[in-house]
Design a protein around this motif. Structure first.
Motif, PDB file in Angstrom:
ATOM      1  N   THR A  13      43.411 -30.451 -17.947  1.00 23.59           N
ATOM      2  CA  THR A  13      43.464 -30.831 -16.540  1.00 23.59           C
ATOM      3  C   THR A  13      44.785 -31.492 -16.196  1.00 23.59           C
ATOM      4  O   THR A  13      45.280 -31.366 -15.077  1.00 23.59           O
ATOM      5  N   CYS A  16      47.237 -28.829 -15.353  1.00 20.28           N
ATOM      6  CA  CYS A  16      47.001 -28.227 -14.055  1.00 20.28           C
ATOM      7  C   CYS A  16      47.496 -29.134 -12.929  1.00 20.28           C
ATOM      8  O   CYS A  16      47.833 -28.662 -11.852  1.00 20.28           O
ATOM      9  N   THR A  20      54.472 -28.008 -10.789  1.00 24.80           N
ATOM     10  CA  THR A  20      54.854 -26.648 -11.166  1.00 24.80           C
ATOM     11  C   THR A  20      56.359 -26.483 -11.057  1.00 24.80           C
ATOM     12  O   THR A  20      56.984 -26.926 -10.091  1.00 24.80           O
ATOM     13  N   CYS A 198      44.628 -23.116 -14.643  1.00 25.34           N
ATOM     14  CA  CYS A 198      44.617 -23.571 -13.257  1.00 25.34           C
ATOM     15  C   CYS A 198      43.417 -22.914 -12.585  1.00 25.34           C
ATOM     16  O   CYS A 198      42.645 -22.201 -13.234  1.00 25.34           O
ATOM     17  N   GLN A 199      43.238 -23.128 -11.294  1.00 31.49           N
ATOM     18  CA  GLN A 199      41.972 -22.780 -10.652  1.00 31.49           C
ATOM     19  C   GLN A 199      42.045 -21.625  -9.661  1.00 31.49           C
ATOM     20  O   GLN A 199      41.096 -21.376  -8.935  1.00 31.49           O
ATOM     21  N   SER A 200      43.159 -20.910  -9.630  1.00 34.41           N
ATOM     22  CA  SER A 200      43.303 -19.801  -8.690  1.00 34.41           C
ATOM     23  C   SER A 200      42.998 -18.474  -9.372  1.00 34.41           C
ATOM     24  O   SER A 200      43.719 -18.065 -10.295  1.00 34.41           O
ATOM     25  N   CYS A 204      45.634 -17.227 -12.172  1.00 37.81           N
ATOM     26  CA  CYS A 204      45.471 -18.031 -13.393  1.00 37.81           C
ATOM     27  C   CYS A 204      44.771 -17.328 -14.542  1.00 37.81           C
ATOM     28  O   CYS A 204      44.618 -17.927 -15.612  1.00 37.81           O
ATOM     29  N   ILE A 244      53.833 -25.095 -16.455  1.00 39.45           N
ATOM     30  CA  ILE A 244      53.540 -23.999 -15.533  1.00 39.45           C
ATOM     31  C   ILE A 244      54.811 -23.612 -14.792  1.00 39.45           C
ATOM     32  O   ILE A 244      55.500 -24.470 -14.232  1.00 39.45           O
TER      33      ILE A 244
END
Length: 285
Positions: A13, A16, A20, A198-200, A204, A244
């Motif tokens: 986490t 994330c 970036t 990550c959450q996309s 991701c 990232i």
């Protein structure tokens, strides 16, 4: 949802949440029209091999750094059900990942091993490394457990390290990490843990993987993103960190490999809507 007993599960986490970084691809050239769906790349000493995924021939293609094909080989005893990535060991043996599993319902996951000596023949013979994910008990599993598609792996010291592609609904961003031996046989893949990059869902999920020659950096590819995994000691990832990098691309980036310690090669599939079908370099400086 799948539950893991006595297995460490790693959620990055902090990675994330970190800032970036940004970079830009350097386009080296376009692939010929017969290579519309390049799905994997492996880089050796002055050698670059690529493959295409499902619906294409059982062939590997040697290319130059402009994307031009200089040689093609049909692989004997190997069927392209869904070839998704390539890996190469330090001895020059090539590994073809036939583990694409969009629907999470395959039971015939295979990695084909083509020895360096066979690569000198007109129609090389492949050995089969067959495996299963022991944690998968339903084919397909429920929507929140669609974790068993795969598009990225690499070779390191006698093992093939596999990173699965997340297709869960709702999307969790989780990638499972497995490994299998690099010799012919049938195996239960060993679960090493998992990461959340990550959450996309659009960016991701892992579409390619490679490791640097010194074994210190893993490059994972998503759509428009590179994830550099560092500070680990294989097979353990519990102290790893992730950088990232957004390279600002909307094409279907599917393949990644280390050309050298500071340079990555990336390839994308050709798509009428977003373009692509090219070979790129990316500098890690």
């Amino acid at each position: 949802m799948i539950r893991y007993a006595l297995i460490f599960v790693l959620f990055f986490t902090q990675a994330c949440a970190q800032k970036t970084q940004y970079g830009k691809l350097n386009r080296l050239g376009d692939f010929p029209s017969k290579l519309n769906e390049v799905s994997g790349v492996a880089i050796g000493d002055e050698t670059i091999w690529v493959i295409q995924d499902s619906g294409n021939q059982d062939k590997i293609y040697k290319i130059n750094q402009k994307g031009n094909v200089t040689k093609s080989l049909k692989i004997d005893h190997a069927k392209n059900e869904d070839w998704e990535d390539l890996a190469m060991d330090k001895a020059g043996n090539l590994y073809i990942g036939d583990f694409g599993n969009n629907n999470n319902d395959r039971k015939n996951l295979t990695i084909y091993r083509v020895s360096s000596s066979q690569l000198k023949k007109k129609e090389p013979n492949a050995e089969k490394i067959e495996f299963r994910y022991p944690e998968q008990t339903e084919f397909p599993p429920k929507k929140d457990s669609l974790l068993f598609d795969t598009e990225g792996f690499f070779h390191w010291e006698g093992h093939l390290y596999i990173f699965t592609k997340n297709r869960t609904r709702p999307y969790t961003g989780e990638t499972l990490i497995y490994r299998v031996p690099d010799v012919e046989g049938e195996y239960d893949a060993e679960l090493l843990g998992s990461i959340v990059l990550c959450q996309s869902q659009n960016h991701c999920s892992v579409t390619g993987a490679d490791i640097s020659a010194d074994g210190k950096t893993i490059a994972l590819l998503g759509y428009g993103l590179i994830f550099l995994v560092k500070d680990f000691e294989l097979p353990n990832f519990d102290s790893a960190s992730i950088q990232i990098i957004d390279f600002n691309s909307e094409t279907q980036t599917e393949s990644i490999g280390f050309l050298d310690e500071k340079t990555l090669l990336i390839a994308d599939e050709r798509n009428k809507g977003t373009g692509g079908g090219s070979l790129y370099s990316f500098s890690l400086n």
